[in-house]
Design an enzyme around this catalytic site. Structure first.
Site, PDB file in Angstrom:
ATOM      1  N   ASP A 105       0.832  -1.203   0.000  1.00 15.69           N
ATOM      2  CA  ASP A 105       0.000   0.000   0.000  1.00 15.69           C
ATOM      3  C   ASP A 105       0.871   1.259   0.000  1.00 15.69           C
ATOM      4  OD1 ASP A 105      -2.246  -1.597   0.165  1.00 15.69           O
ATOM      5  OD2 ASP A 105      -2.266  -1.550   2.351  1.00 15.69           O
ATOM      6  N   TYR A 106       0.272   2.345  -0.439  1.00 19.18           N
ATOM      7  CA  TYR A 106       0.924   3.661  -0.509  1.00 19.18           C
ATOM      8  C   TYR A 106       1.633   4.004   0.803  1.00 19.18           C
ATOM      9  CZ  TYR A 106       1.230   8.742  -1.360  1.00 19.18           C
ATOM     10  OH  TYR A 106       1.675  10.027  -1.536  1.00 19.18           O
TER      11      TYR A 106
END
Length: 245
Positions: A105-106
């Protein structure tokens, strides 16, 4: 005689697009084989055939394998429509068309493997090939032993069953009401760890993937990368193949 494979599989293995996207590209007439547009999904090609996707030839590159220590705030992709930083920005010297194996994820940092070997990527990403991925989680709130047990037994989130292979509390800070939890997954569903902890009412503050199979981040800082050694690639392949159910 050269082995024949489905066209969409060849495109996916080259890392140009997912198999589903490759099928759409074929149907939309954006793929040529030996200079001819091909729209049939059943088409098979060999390594002797020249395949073009949207006018760009599929390059028969030698396979390469890299480990990236992905920083937070970076997209696990080769390009981003919003012009945010992507993982390939950290390997500008790599000439091959590499892509990430799975994603982080970011807001998640840690080990991300990069390759141009689609077959290797599919092998590691398939859920039945149980390669351990170890994460360290900093939580806002301190989970109970029962809640940690719950993570191992599995929690239902939005109708999806999410489960940890191992989970244990490493340390807690009563004053700050935080905990450090080590958690191991075999699969990597979208925002899986954050969703699991959210279901317990304990938000995740920071998340880092520290191990991927036999690989770790020893001696590396966020943003660093290195090529995998041949024996590391071999070991990962063996770990994935050994666990096929």
């Amino acid at each position: 005689m050269a082995e024949l494979e489905r066209l969409q599989k060849v495109i996916a293995h080259a890392g140009v697009a997912s198999r589903r996207k490759a099928e759409k590209l074929i149907v939309d007439g954006k793929v040529k084989v030996n200079g001819e547009v091909v729209k049939e999904l059943g088409t098979k090609v060999s390594s002797n055939d020249d395949v073009e996707v949207e006018g760009v030839p599929l390059v028969k590159e030698a396979p390469v394998y890299y480990l990236l220590y992905k920083p937070r705030g970076v997209i696990s992709s080769v390009k981003d429509e919003k012009n945010r930083k992507v993982v390939t920005d950290y390997l500008p010297e790599v000439k091959e068309r590499i892509f990430p194996i799975g994603r982080l994820d970011y807001d998640t940092s840690g080990i991300l493997l990069m390759t141009n070997d689609g077959e290797f990527a599919n092998l590691l990403m398939h859920p039945k090939h149980e390669v351990d991925k170890l994460y360290v989680v900093k939580t806002k709130g301190i989970p109970t032993k029962e809640q940690i047990q719950q993570l191992k037994q599995g929690v239902k989130v939005d109708g999806e069953s999410l489960k940890a292979v191992h989970a244990k509390i490493m340390s807690t800070d009563g004053k700050k009401n935080t905990a450090i939890v080590q958690i191991t997954l075999h699969e990597g569903k979208n925002r899986q760890i954050r969703r699991m902890f959210d279901s317990l009412g304990i938000p995740v503050d920071k998340l880092k993937r520290e191990k991927y199979g036999s690989l770790d981040l020893k001696g590396m800082n966020a943003g660093d990368s290195r090529p995998l050694k041949p024996h590391e690639v071999k070991l990962l392949r063996e770990q994935a193949e050994k666990n096929v159910k």
